[in-house]
Scaffold this active site. Sequence first.
Site, short mmCIF file in Angstrom:
data_model
loop_
_atom_site.label_atom_id
_atom_site.label_comp_id
_atom_site.label_asym_id
_atom_site.label_seq_id
_atom_site.Cartn_x
_atom_site.Cartn_y
_atom_site.Cartn_z
N ASP A 8 0.81 -1.23 0.00
CA ASP A 8 0.00 0.00 0.00
C ASP A 8 0.84 1.28 0.00
O ASP A 8 1.55 1.55 0.98
CB ASP A 8 -0.92 0.05 1.23
CG ASP A 8 -1.75 -1.21 1.44
OD1 ASP A 8 -1.27 -2.31 1.11
OD2 ASP A 8 -2.89 -1.08 1.94
N GLU A 39 -4.10 1.82 -2.83
CA GLU A 39 -5.38 2.24 -2.22
C GLU A 39 -5.28 3.46 -1.31
O GLU A 39 -6.29 4.09 -1.03
CB GLU A 39 -6.03 1.08 -1.46
CG GLU A 39 -5.32 0.74 -0.16
CD GLU A 39 -6.24 0.19 0.92
OE1 GLU A 39 -7.42 -0.05 0.65
OE2 GLU A 39 -5.77 0.03 2.05
N ASN A 40 -4.06 3.80 -0.84
CA ASN A 40 -3.90 4.97 0.05
C ASN A 40 -3.01 6.05 -0.57
O ASN A 40 -2.47 6.90 0.13
CB ASN A 40 -3.28 4.54 1.39
CG ASN A 40 -4.01 3.39 2.03
OD1 ASN A 40 -3.53 2.25 2.00
ND2 ASN A 40 -5.17 3.66 2.59
N ASN A 67 -10.14 -1.73 0.61
CA ASN A 67 -11.30 -1.05 1.19
C ASN A 67 -11.32 0.46 0.92
O ASN A 67 -12.37 1.08 0.98
CB ASN A 67 -11.36 -1.31 2.71
CG ASN A 67 -10.07 -0.96 3.41
OD1 ASN A 67 -8.99 -1.40 3.00
ND2 ASN A 67 -10.15 -0.17 4.46
N HIS A 68 -10.16 1.07 0.61
CA HIS A 68 -10.13 2.52 0.38
C HIS A 68 -10.29 2.91 -1.08
O HIS A 68 -10.15 4.09 -1.41
CB HIS A 68 -8.81 3.10 0.92
CG HIS A 68 -8.77 3.16 2.42
ND1 HIS A 68 -9.57 4.01 3.15
CD2 HIS A 68 -8.04 2.45 3.32
CE1 HIS A 68 -9.33 3.83 4.45
NE2 HIS A 68 -8.41 2.88 4.58
N HIS A 153 -6.31 -8.50 0.23
CA HIS A 153 -6.34 -7.32 1.09
C HIS A 153 -7.19 -7.64 2.31
O HIS A 153 -8.42 -7.64 2.24
CB HIS A 153 -6.93 -6.16 0.29
CG HIS A 153 -6.67 -4.83 0.90
ND1 HIS A 153 -5.46 -4.19 0.80
CD2 HIS A 153 -7.45 -4.02 1.65
CE1 HIS A 153 -5.53 -3.04 1.44
NE2 HIS A 153 -6.72 -2.91 1.98
N HIS A 178 -2.95 -4.47 3.49
CA HIS A 178 -3.94 -3.78 4.33
C HIS A 178 -3.44 -3.43 5.72
O HIS A 178 -3.80 -2.38 6.23
CB HIS A 178 -5.26 -4.57 4.45
CG HIS A 178 -6.28 -3.92 5.34
ND1 HIS A 178 -6.92 -2.74 5.00
CD2 HIS A 178 -6.75 -4.25 6.57
CE1 HIS A 178 -7.75 -2.40 5.99
NE2 HIS A 178 -7.67 -3.29 6.95
N HIS A 180 -0.42 -2.68 6.59
CA HIS A 180 0.65 -1.68 6.40
C HIS A 180 1.94 -2.04 7.14
O HIS A 180 2.88 -1.24 7.14
CB HIS A 180 0.19 -0.27 6.80
CG HIS A 180 -0.84 0.31 5.87
ND1 HIS A 180 -1.17 1.65 5.85
CD2 HIS A 180 -1.61 -0.27 4.92
CE1 HIS A 180 -2.10 1.86 4.94
NE2 HIS A 180 -2.38 0.71 4.37
FE LIG Z 1 -3.97 0.33 2.97
FE LIG Z 2 -6.87 -1.38 3.37
#
Ligand SMILES: [Fe+2]
Ligand SMILES: [Fe+2]
Length: 273
Positions: A8, A39-40, A67-68, A153, A178, A180
């Site tokens: 990520d 995603e981030n 999820n993001h 994830h 996910h 991190h």
């Molecule tokens: Fe993430």
């Molecule tokens: Fe995530």
Amino acid sequence: MRIVFLGDVVGRSGRKAVLAELPQLRTRYAVDFVIVNGENAAGGFGITESICEELIDAGADVITTGNHVWDQREALVFIDRQPRLLRPVNFPAGTPGRGAGLFTARSGAQVMVINAMGRIFMDALDCPFQGVDRAIGQGELKTKADAIFVDFHAEATSEKQAMGHYLDGRASVVVGTHTHVPTADDHILPGGTAYMTDVGMCGDFNSIIGMQKEEPMQRFATKIQRSRLEPATGEGTVCGVAIETDDATGLAKAVSSFRMRGCLRPRELAMWA
Ligand SMILES: [Fe+2]
Ligand SMILES: [Fe+2]
């Protein structure tokens, strides 16, 4: 085939580190295919079209998410014109974009990439195991795809290990994202699938999972939300995993995690040195 995956990307620190390291990493080690979880990437929340293009220009063949994925609303629109951006395969039917795809590496090899999301300590979703089964059904290892890569994830270690063993021998690589934070368990499962519970993030580790420490710390301590979460701004660490697959079987021959830059103890990519 040589595959590299980066965890990520969190905010500007993560992007800066990836943009600085990925192009030379790709050339130095003659990497055939690169996947990055983005995603981030946009201020810690979601991904914009320009950031997506920036990561592709830096050497990413495919961008996975989690999820993001929809935190930047524009992703709902541009994902349909950007086939290299994936969202979890087990999102509800009718969700924009795709959760899996067959991509051509520079060598001409076909790589299937699947992005799935876990259900433990996360939002309720369709079954990720059935989701990957459906995707792999279209691209059996060595019949349609020379390699199959899965970014799972998920929050729970147990669910990620279960996915690894579920796909052992059917996918080349199953790695988690996910949390991190990188785990130290990169290895090859008995059936020949390279596995790592979580690859970690590309971002500033002087932080709470990539975010400036003060707000999350006081939220945990006081249960009061005082301000927005903002990405930490110190030098980012690139957390990744390198995988070598066997061209005859599509299964993994070697796997090694690595870390570059920033405040996390570096781990050299010795496998290809
Ligand atoms: Fe993430
Ligand atoms: Fe995530």
